[in-house]
Design a protein around this motif. Structure first.
Motif, PDB file in Angstrom:
ATOM      1  N   LEU A  82       0.836  -1.191   0.000  1.00  0.00           N
ATOM      2  CA  LEU A  82       0.000   0.000   0.000  1.00  0.00           C
ATOM      3  C   LEU A  82       0.877   1.249   0.000  1.00  0.00           C
ATOM      4  N   LEU A  83       0.286   2.380  -0.380  1.00  0.00           N
ATOM      5  CA  LEU A  83       0.967   3.669  -0.318  1.00  0.00           C
ATOM      6  C   LEU A  83       0.064   4.681   0.382  1.00  0.00           C
ATOM      7  N   ALA A 107       7.561   9.324   0.516  1.00  0.00           N
ATOM      8  CA  ALA A 107       6.416   8.417   0.566  1.00  0.00           C
ATOM      9  C   ALA A 107       6.497   7.450   1.739  1.00  0.00           C
ATOM     10  N   VAL A 108       5.326   6.997   2.181  1.00  0.00           N
ATOM     11  CA  VAL A 108       5.200   5.999   3.241  1.00  0.00           C
ATOM     12  C   VAL A 108       4.513   4.774   2.651  1.00  0.00           C
ATOM     13  N   GLU A 109       5.131   3.607   2.853  1.00  0.00           N
ATOM     14  CA  GLU A 109       4.606   2.349   2.311  1.00  0.00           C
ATOM     15  C   GLU A 109       3.996   1.517   3.427  1.00  0.00           C
ATOM     16  N   GLY A 110       2.916   0.814   3.105  1.00  0.00           N
ATOM     17  CA  GLY A 110       2.305  -0.119   4.041  1.00  0.00           C
ATOM     18  C   GLY A 110       2.394  -1.537   3.505  1.00  0.00           C
ATOM     19  N   CYS A 130      -0.584  -5.468   9.683  1.00  0.00           N
ATOM     20  CA  CYS A 130       0.088  -4.470   8.839  1.00  0.00           C
ATOM     21  C   CYS A 130       1.248  -3.822   9.577  1.00  0.00           C
ATOM     22  N   HIS A 131       2.130  -3.238   8.817  1.00  0.00           N
ATOM     23  CA  HIS A 131       3.076  -2.254   9.336  1.00  0.00           C
ATOM     24  C   HIS A 131       3.368  -1.268   8.208  1.00  0.00           C
ATOM     25  N   SER A 132       3.802  -0.082   8.569  1.00  0.00           N
ATOM     26  CA  SER A 132       4.098   0.932   7.554  1.00  0.00           C
ATOM     27  C   SER A 132       5.395   1.640   7.922  1.00  0.00           C
ATOM     28  N   HIS A 133       6.085   2.119   6.898  1.00  0.00           N
ATOM     29  CA  HIS A 133       7.378   2.769   7.120  1.00  0.00           C
ATOM     30  C   HIS A 133       7.640   3.752   5.991  1.00  0.00           C
ATOM     31  N   ALA A 134       8.399   4.779   6.304  1.00  0.00           N
ATOM     32  CA  ALA A 134       8.782   5.770   5.299  1.00  0.00           C
ATOM     33  C   ALA A 134       9.900   5.211   4.422  1.00  0.00           C
ATOM     34  N   ASP A 135       9.918   5.657   3.179  1.00  0.00           N
ATOM     35  CA  ASP A 135      11.005   5.292   2.279  1.00  0.00           C
ATOM     36  C   ASP A 135      12.319   5.800   2.857  1.00  0.00           C
TER      37      ASP A 135
END
Length: 346
Positions: A82-83, A107-110, A130-135
């Motif tokens: 995800l984005l 951008a941050v990706e999930g 889920c987890h998300s992190h910045a590029d």
């Protein structure tokens, strides 16, 4: 006579043999319509059950596996990329109309694993993780050396900018007095000028700006049946000269929409993960069910391999060992997974 009857039965026996079993259905490809419908359902669920931060849009289906459970009853395991979009979770704008943040906006990706059930054609989500992190900063600066990077949400300059922006809006607006809910994201640029840009969610209180000036402690968020959430963006130029610009929008009352208040002081609009200096709200806070992953489910052995690296490796190995001569102009069919990238890869 008995021998004749036996002979007749023997001749007729092949006609009564059971029909051969139908071959198992071909596995779903990541870009098949059924897969995309399941992914869209899963993404809507993820956004609808997220407590902080922004809505996410589908970038790619990494893998899908269907495990039949009976007639018209399947369990589906999805792995999704995800984005982050520009729409906060409190924003009523439909996801289809939300803009995916560009690569240069840091951008941050999930990454999400979702377990669904499809029963009689109807989808339901059983679990999500889920987890998300910045590029990485290095990747961004390599492409765009002058682009500002995401800053920690509890950075002192970020907090000062949010405070100044909210005070500026409350002092010069006819809106009800706004209270900070959470800081969504922040970026700091040092060259050629020193500036801070912030985004933060707000909510209307039962006070006017004048009433808040006299006794701000008496101002309370509106009750749930009257709640009015909003969102602000602000930019603050620090050097070479001071300048502050802020824009706030209230969405109006949205029946059924609530904000999950952390069990701590929210005067700075910070949730537990942010207090540790993170640059983005992590989807893990809202989605952390290990059963969402096939390999973690007690229903299936851990030897079942469906993770993203395995799918990618299988495609690479197939391409490497495909030495069969092909006719001129032959175009091999696309691999079933992973699917197409809808926006960009990070």
């Amino acid at each position: 006579m008995k021998a004749l009857v036996a002979l007749i039965l023997l001749i007729q026996l092949p006609a009564h043999r059971a029909a051969p079993a139908a071959p198992p259905p071909a596995p779903l490809g990541c870009d098949d319509p059924e897969s995309e419908a399941a992914a869209e359902f899963a993404v809507n669920y993820i956004n609808g059950h997220s407590h902080h931060g922004y809505k996410f849009a589908l970038n790619r289906i990494d893998n899908i596996r269907v495990v039949p459970q009976g007639l018209n009853n399947d369990i589906m395991f999805l792995e999704l990329d995800l984005l982050e979009t520009t729409c906060h979770i409190l924003n009523p704008t439909p996801l289809a109309n939300c803009t995916v943040r560009s690569f240069t906006q840091h951008a941050v990706e999930g990454d999400c694993d979702v377990k669904l059930q499809k029963l009689d054609g109807k989808l339901s989500v059983l679990a999500s993780k889920c987890h998300s992190h910045a590029d990485s900063s290095e990747d961004l600066l390599q492409m765009c050396p002058d682009c500002p990077l995401l800053a920690s949400l509890n950075n002192t300059e970020v907090l000062a900018t949010v405070t100044a922006a909210l005070n500026e809006h409350n002092s010069n607006s006819a809106d009800p007095y706004l209270q900070l809910l959470e800081i969504g994201r922040a970026r700091i640029q040092y060259h050629p000028a020193h500036s801070v840009s912030v985004e933060f969610a707000v909510a209307a209180t039962n006070c006017s700006a004048g009433e808040a000036k006299d006794n701000v402690e008496a101002c309370q968020l509106l009750p749930e049946d009257q709640s009015n959430f909003g969102f602000c963006t602000a930019s603050r130029l620090i050097r070479p000269s001071e300048d502050l610009r802020v824009d706030c929008q209230l969405y109006g009352h949205q029946p059924g929409v609530t904000y999950s208040q952390p069990g701590q002081d929210t005067s700075a609009g910070l949730v537990p993960s942010v207090a540790q200096g993170f640059t983005n709200h992590n989807l893990r806070l809202s989605h952390n069910n290990p059963v969402a992953s096939e390999s973690a489910s007690s229903e299936f052995p851990s030897s079942v391999l469906s993770a993203k690296p395995v799918a990618k490796r299988a495609v690479a190995e197939a391409a490497q060992h495909d030495k069969v001569p092909r006719p001129v102009g032959f175009v091999p069919p696309p691999p079933p997974c992973p699917g197409k990238i809808r926006h960009f890869s990070i």
